[in-house]
Design an enzyme around this catalytic site. Sequence first.
Site, PDB file in Angstrom:
ATOM      1  N   ASP A 176       9.129   1.014   5.009  1.00 42.39           N
ATOM      2  CA  ASP A 176      10.500   0.154   5.740  1.00 42.39           C
ATOM      3  C   ASP A 176      11.532   1.516   6.311  1.00 42.39           C
ATOM      4  OD1 ASP A 176       9.011  -2.034   4.243  1.00 42.39           O
ATOM      5  OD2 ASP A 176      10.542  -1.880   3.053  1.00 42.39           O
ATOM      6  N   TYR A 235       8.225  -7.029  -7.806  1.00 46.08           N
ATOM      7  CA  TYR A 235       7.539  -6.050  -7.114  1.00 46.08           C
ATOM      8  C   TYR A 235       7.347  -4.587  -8.141  1.00 46.08           C
ATOM      9  CZ  TYR A 235       8.090  -2.574  -3.416  1.00 46.08           C
ATOM     10  OH  TYR A 235       7.191  -0.884  -2.659  1.00 46.08           O
ATOM     11  N   THR A 292       0.638  -0.872  -0.284  1.00 46.09           N
ATOM     12  CA  THR A 292      -0.314   0.198   0.096  1.00 46.09           C
ATOM     13  C   THR A 292       1.402   1.297  -0.450  1.00 46.09           C
ATOM     14  OG1 THR A 292      -0.102  -0.347   2.293  1.00 46.09           O
ATOM     15  CG2 THR A 292      -1.772  -1.263   1.453  1.00 46.09           C
ATOM     16  N   ASP A 293       2.400   1.674   0.514  1.00 52.36           N
ATOM     17  CA  ASP A 293       2.796   2.459   0.666  1.00 52.36           C
ATOM     18  C   ASP A 293       3.069   2.938  -0.562  1.00 52.36           C
ATOM     19  OD1 ASP A 293       4.951   0.217  -0.050  1.00 52.36           O
ATOM     20  OD2 ASP A 293       6.277   1.194   1.170  1.00 52.36           O
ATOM     21  N   GLY A 308      11.804 -10.236   3.752  1.00 51.75           N
ATOM     22  CA  GLY A 308      11.470  -9.552   3.891  1.00 51.75           C
ATOM     23  C   GLY A 308      10.954  -8.425   5.488  1.00 51.75           C
TER      24      GLY A 308
HETATM   25  C1  GLA Z   1       8.926  -3.660   0.047  1.00 47.98           C
HETATM   26  C2  GLA Z   1       9.188  -2.856   0.404  1.00 47.98           C
HETATM   27  C3  GLA Z   1       8.225  -1.983   1.138  1.00 47.98           C
HETATM   28  C4  GLA Z   1       6.710  -2.182   1.058  1.00 47.98           C
HETATM   29  C5  GLA Z   1       6.319  -4.329   1.521  1.00 47.98           C
HETATM   30  C6  GLA Z   1       5.093  -4.331   0.794  1.00 47.98           C
HETATM   31  O1  GLA Z   1       9.552  -4.320   2.032  1.00 47.98           O
HETATM   32  O2  GLA Z   1      10.605  -1.643   0.482  1.00 47.98           O
HETATM   33  O3  GLA Z   1       7.719  -0.710   0.341  1.00 47.98           O
HETATM   34  O4  GLA Z   1       5.654  -2.285  -0.839  1.00 47.98           O
HETATM   35  O5  GLA Z   1       7.556  -4.157   0.012  1.00 47.98           O
HETATM   36  O6  GLA Z   1       4.247  -3.620   1.619  1.00 47.98           O
END
Ligand code: GLA
Length: 356
Positions: free
Chosen positions: A164, A213, A31-32, A116
């Site tokens: 993050d 991604y 969502t970010d 992750g």
């Molecule tokens: C990775 C990206 C984040 C976010 C997540 C999914 O960690 O670095 O910015 O998009 O995936 O929520």
Amino acid sequence: MAKLTIEEIFSSASFITSDAPGRVNLLGEHTDYNDGFVMPVAIPQKTRIAIRKNSLCEFEVYALALGKKAQFTLEKAPDDHFASYVYGCIREMEKQGVRVPPLDVYIDSEVPMGVGLSSSAALEVAMLRALRSLLNINLDDVAIAQLGQKVEAQYVGVNCGIMDQMASSLASTTDMLFLDTRTLDRKLLPIPEETEILVLDSGISRALADSGYNERRLQCEEASRLLGVRALRDVDDLSSLESLPELYKKRARHVVSENNRVLRASLGISAKEFGALMNDSHASLRDDYEVSIPALDHLVDLLRNHSAVYGAKLTGAGFGGACVALCQSGSAALVGSETLKQYDGASTKGRILVPV
Ligand code: GLA
């Protein structure tokens, strides 16, 4: 190269030190970069940096976890991947008008890599904090997170959102960081009462993470364009997605429903309801966003079937890596070991990452 202590590699221990944690995201996945809402917590594992000015004409960086040393100057980016984070932080500081002299940098990270839990953000934030202390730079924690995100995009090549770095810079292990990634408005909210967080690694590395991604990100941008909104954050009603072609409808449905789940969770709901939202989040990531893999689905199913688990989902970008479960207080370690007994197969072995 062998694993060397700071004294062995740099022959003195008079350094300035800093650290930053990894994070686990409880709700608000993918969502970010859609200007949406997220809800991560910091994990106990940290990346620690020791830094000092050296008397050479170049930067020397040693990463203990990798047993690797890299040297570089500001004119030429290092070839070693791990050193490009440090290089990026230094270059970004220079862009802020700070002159950074040649340094010795010692990196000691206990944040699990490639699963992750944001080992990259922890390295960026720890390095930027170290530079802030060493050079007395006036930068707040939000600015540190923003610089970290630039490093990731421009020097590491991952076009990530801000979650993050904000989590590593501002979250704690006891509260959830409820963050609006558009305005950066945020609140620390308590984790649901009488619960504990468990993170399990599926043991499957995130093979397609970068390409998958970036592809998802482009699909969301296309969906917003088709809907005539600035970002998917600006849609809260699922029925307005009906006009979209099937693929875009699925992607947008995940983002819109996931934002709604985070907003619901921010209202201070019970552990049971929070867990149900995590389960829904996983189903949406699996079916609509298509970023799960069979091993993660299996692990999440095992967790959900455990009587001490309220809910579980993959965490981070997906395509492999770890999942997170909300467990009854005091049960996480046992849930972890019992689940892994059922999960571990001939070719895949899971690991408990949190609690440590
Ligand atoms: C990775 C990206 C984040 C976010 C997540 C999914 O960690 O670095 O910015 O998009 O995936 O929520």
